[in-house]
Design an enzyme around this catalytic site. Sequence first.
Site, PDB file in Angstrom:
ATOM      1  N   GLY A   8      37.076  -9.694   7.936  1.00 25.12           N
ATOM      2  CA  GLY A   8      36.261 -10.599   7.132  1.00 25.12           C
ATOM      3  C   GLY A   8      36.911 -11.081   5.848  1.00 25.12           C
ATOM      4  O   GLY A   8      36.240 -11.248   4.830  1.00 25.12           O
ATOM      5  N   ALA A  74      33.653 -12.117  15.626  1.00 24.34           N
ATOM      6  CA  ALA A  74      32.696 -11.038  15.807  1.00 24.34           C
ATOM      7  C   ALA A  74      31.522 -11.450  16.686  1.00 24.34           C
ATOM      8  O   ALA A  74      30.680 -10.630  17.006  1.00 24.34           O
ATOM      9  CB  ALA A  74      32.210 -10.557  14.444  1.00 24.34           C
ATOM     10  N   SER A 104      33.546  -6.627   6.372  1.00 20.16           N
ATOM     11  CA  SER A 104      33.114  -7.444   5.232  1.00 20.16           C
ATOM     12  C   SER A 104      32.770  -8.832   5.740  1.00 20.16           C
ATOM     13  O   SER A 104      33.343  -9.821   5.288  1.00 20.16           O
ATOM     14  CB  SER A 104      34.223  -7.489   4.179  1.00 20.16           C
ATOM     15  N   LEU A 105      31.846  -8.882   6.691  1.00 18.93           N
ATOM     16  CA  LEU A 105      31.491 -10.190   7.242  1.00 18.93           C
ATOM     17  C   LEU A 105      30.002 -10.277   7.540  1.00 18.93           C
ATOM     18  O   LEU A 105      29.340  -9.279   7.822  1.00 18.93           O
ATOM     19  CB  LEU A 105      32.336 -10.511   8.471  1.00 18.93           C
ATOM     20  N   TYR A 156      23.008  -5.593   1.441  1.00 22.28           N
ATOM     21  CA  TYR A 156      22.360  -6.262   0.304  1.00 22.28           C
ATOM     22  C   TYR A 156      20.930  -5.753   0.179  1.00 22.28           C
ATOM     23  O   TYR A 156      20.249  -5.548   1.186  1.00 22.28           O
ATOM     24  CB  TYR A 156      22.412  -7.785   0.494  1.00 22.28           C
ATOM     25  N   TYR A 166      16.971 -15.367   0.569  1.00 21.09           N
ATOM     26  CA  TYR A 166      17.832 -14.646   1.506  1.00 21.09           C
ATOM     27  C   TYR A 166      17.118 -14.606   2.855  1.00 21.09           C
ATOM     28  O   TYR A 166      16.666 -13.566   3.312  1.00 21.09           O
ATOM     29  CB  TYR A 166      18.129 -13.242   0.970  1.00 21.09           C
ATOM     30  N   LYS A 174      20.392  -7.129   7.397  1.00 18.02           N
ATOM     31  CA  LYS A 174      20.876  -6.064   6.502  1.00 18.02           C
ATOM     32  C   LYS A 174      20.077  -4.779   6.712  1.00 18.02           C
ATOM     33  O   LYS A 174      20.626  -3.678   6.618  1.00 18.02           O
ATOM     34  CB  LYS A 174      20.828  -6.524   5.044  1.00 18.02           C
ATOM     35  N   ALA A 208      30.849 -17.367   1.099  1.00 14.56           N
ATOM     36  CA  ALA A 208      29.546 -17.196   1.745  1.00 14.56           C
ATOM     37  C   ALA A 208      28.405 -17.333   0.733  1.00 14.56           C
ATOM     38  O   ALA A 208      27.392 -17.975   1.009  1.00 14.56           O
ATOM     39  CB  ALA A 208      29.493 -15.834   2.440  1.00 14.56           C
TER      40      ALA A 208
HETATM   41  P1  ZID Z   1      33.139 -14.110   2.388  1.00 11.30           P
HETATM   42  O1  ZID Z   1      32.844 -15.513   2.771  1.00 11.30           O
HETATM   43  O2  ZID Z   1      34.358 -13.859   1.584  1.00 11.30           O
HETATM   44  O3  ZID Z   1      33.222 -13.176   3.655  1.00 11.30           O
HETATM   45  C1  ZID Z   1      32.439 -13.352   4.804  1.00 11.30           C
HETATM   46  C2  ZID Z   1      33.397 -13.396   5.966  1.00 11.30           C
HETATM   47  O4  ZID Z   1      32.699 -13.347   7.208  1.00 11.30           O
HETATM   48  C3  ZID Z   1      34.235 -14.671   5.979  1.00 11.30           C
HETATM   49  O5  ZID Z   1      35.594 -14.314   5.942  1.00 11.30           O
HETATM   50  C4  ZID Z   1      33.874 -15.294   7.311  1.00 11.30           C
HETATM   51  O6  ZID Z   1      34.950 -15.961   7.888  1.00 11.30           O
HETATM   52  C5  ZID Z   1      33.467 -14.057   8.114  1.00 11.30           C
HETATM   53  N1  ZID Z   1      32.688 -14.327   9.329  1.00 11.30           N
HETATM   54  C6  ZID Z   1      31.504 -14.962   9.442  1.00 11.30           C
HETATM   55  N2  ZID Z   1      31.136 -15.015  10.732  1.00 11.30           N
HETATM   56  C7  ZID Z   1      32.099 -14.388  11.442  1.00 11.30           C
HETATM   57  C8  ZID Z   1      32.316 -14.117  12.818  1.00 11.30           C
HETATM   58  N3  ZID Z   1      31.445 -14.522  13.751  1.00 11.30           N
HETATM   59  N4  ZID Z   1      33.421 -13.450  13.185  1.00 11.30           N
HETATM   60  C9  ZID Z   1      34.326 -13.048  12.288  1.00 11.30           C
HETATM   61  N5  ZID Z   1      34.198 -13.270  10.977  1.00 11.30           N
HETATM   62  C10 ZID Z   1      33.100 -13.944  10.558  1.00 11.30           C
HETATM   63  O7  ZID Z   1      31.825 -13.580   1.665  1.00 11.30           O
HETATM   64  P2  ZID Z   1      31.426 -12.177   0.995  1.00 11.30           P
HETATM   65  O8  ZID Z   1      32.596 -11.483   0.417  1.00 11.30           O
HETATM   66  O9  ZID Z   1      30.278 -12.530   0.119  1.00 11.30           O
HETATM   67  O10 ZID Z   1      30.844 -11.363   2.236  1.00 11.30           O
HETATM   68  C11 ZID Z   1      31.322 -10.098   2.628  1.00 11.30           C
HETATM   69  C12 ZID Z   1      30.169  -9.133   2.844  1.00 11.30           C
HETATM   70  O11 ZID Z   1      29.554  -8.854   1.589  1.00 11.30           O
HETATM   71  C13 ZID Z   1      29.067  -9.670   3.765  1.00 11.30           C
HETATM   72  O12 ZID Z   1      28.582  -8.631   4.592  1.00 11.30           O
HETATM   73  C14 ZID Z   1      27.988 -10.071   2.771  1.00 11.30           C
HETATM   74  O13 ZID Z   1      26.697 -10.094   3.332  1.00 11.30           O
HETATM   75  C15 ZID Z   1      28.159  -8.959   1.744  1.00 11.30           C
HETATM   76  N6  ZID Z   1      27.483  -9.236   0.476  1.00 11.30           N
HETATM   77  C16 ZID Z   1      27.914 -10.254  -0.322  1.00 11.30           C
HETATM   78  C17 ZID Z   1      27.201 -10.569  -1.468  1.00 11.30           C
HETATM   79  C18 ZID Z   1      27.688 -11.627  -2.434  1.00 11.30           C
HETATM   80  O14 ZID Z   1      27.096 -11.836  -3.479  1.00 11.30           O
HETATM   81  N7  ZID Z   1      28.820 -12.272  -2.151  1.00 11.30           N
HETATM   82  C19 ZID Z   1      25.931  -9.937  -1.676  1.00 11.30           C
HETATM   83  C20 ZID Z   1      25.632  -8.798  -0.915  1.00 11.30           C
HETATM   84  C21 ZID Z   1      26.384  -8.495   0.180  1.00 11.30           C
HETATM   85  C22 ZID Z   1      24.818 -10.873  -1.959  1.00 11.30           C
HETATM   86  O15 ZID Z   1      24.540 -11.697  -1.102  1.00 11.30           O
HETATM   87  N8  ZID Z   1      22.673 -11.020  -5.622  1.00 11.30           N
HETATM   88  C23 ZID Z   1      22.639 -12.064  -4.774  1.00 11.30           C
HETATM   89  C24 ZID Z   1      23.348 -12.021  -3.569  1.00 11.30           C
HETATM   90  C25 ZID Z   1      24.101 -10.904  -3.257  1.00 11.30           C
HETATM   91  C26 ZID Z   1      24.117  -9.853  -4.149  1.00 11.30           C
HETATM   92  C27 ZID Z   1      23.403  -9.921  -5.321  1.00 11.30           C
END
Ligand code: ZID
Length: 214
Positions: A8, A74, A104-105, A156, A166, A174, A208
């Site tokens: 990810g 995935a 991390s996806l 999250y 969300y 989640k 994302a």
């Molecule tokens: P990112 O875009 O860097 O990573 C997401 C990745 O998933 C990307 O590289 C995509 O290419 C990949 N992806 C999507 N679909 C597929 C697939 N079918 N196959 C393979 N790869 C795929 O974003 P990121 O770093 O935010 O996300 C990483 C993880 O952190 C995810 O599980 C998120 O849900 C999680 N996360 C992120 C945040 C945030 O703020 N960025 C939070 C909590 C969890 C959140 O949403 N207040 C508001 C929001 C948040 C927290 C607090």
Amino acid sequence: GKRAFIAGIADDNGYGWAIAKSLAAAGAEILVGTWVPVRTKYLETSLRRGKFDESRVLPDGSLMEITKVYPLDAVFDCPEDVPEDEVAESVKQDFGTIDILVHSLANGPEVSKPILETSRNGYLAAISASSYSFVSLLKHFIPIMNPGGSTISLTYIASEKIIPGYGGGMSSAKAALESDTKVLAFEAGRKHNVRVNTISAGPLRSRAAKAIGF
Ligand code: ZID
């Protein structure tokens, strides 16, 4: 040293990149799984051309090395997509075993819709890409994980508390991920001596997060 596979990472803005850096700083070898071949090429090319050099700098001043980037889908619904079993097989052939697996996806095509307006397809797509993707990743990588190894995913707080915005079944996804973490920790711990944990992340302006307007 330990070898880590991080699924990810598409650029240097997300959690996957930051986790990779921390692992690299602690001496781990870094392998990366990136969604679809076109993102894989972008990441490889950007790394080679030095686009990410500034964000590759580790606390000791050296640059994080990424040993190899693998395409990974995935969800895997087109023939040209590379599913988890193929990636795990390639990693096995290239390196034998890993010690650390990072998930991390996530993806929720209808994340901006309240759950009451979410379609069945949107809901199932969120669960598929964000929850089952971890089950599948673990299932395929566990045979090549060294005993004592560790896995982690990102969750999250919207799983437990109402966070408007969300939507699209992402809160459900989640919640599933967190429940699966407990059951998988039990199963993987007993059968393979591998740990399973998830971290409830704070806000980070990743690709994302920007896409969903957080
Ligand atoms: P990112 O875009 O860097 O990573 C997401 C990745 O998933 C990307 O590289 C995509 O290419 C990949 N992806 C999507 N679909 C597929 C697939 N079918 N196959 C393979 N790869 C795929 O974003 P990121 O770093 O935010 O996300 C990483 C993880 O952190 C995810 O599980 C998120 O849900 C999680 N996360 C992120 C945040 C945030 O703020 N960025 C939070 C909590 C969890 C959140 O949403 N207040 C508001 C929001 C948040 C927290 C607090």
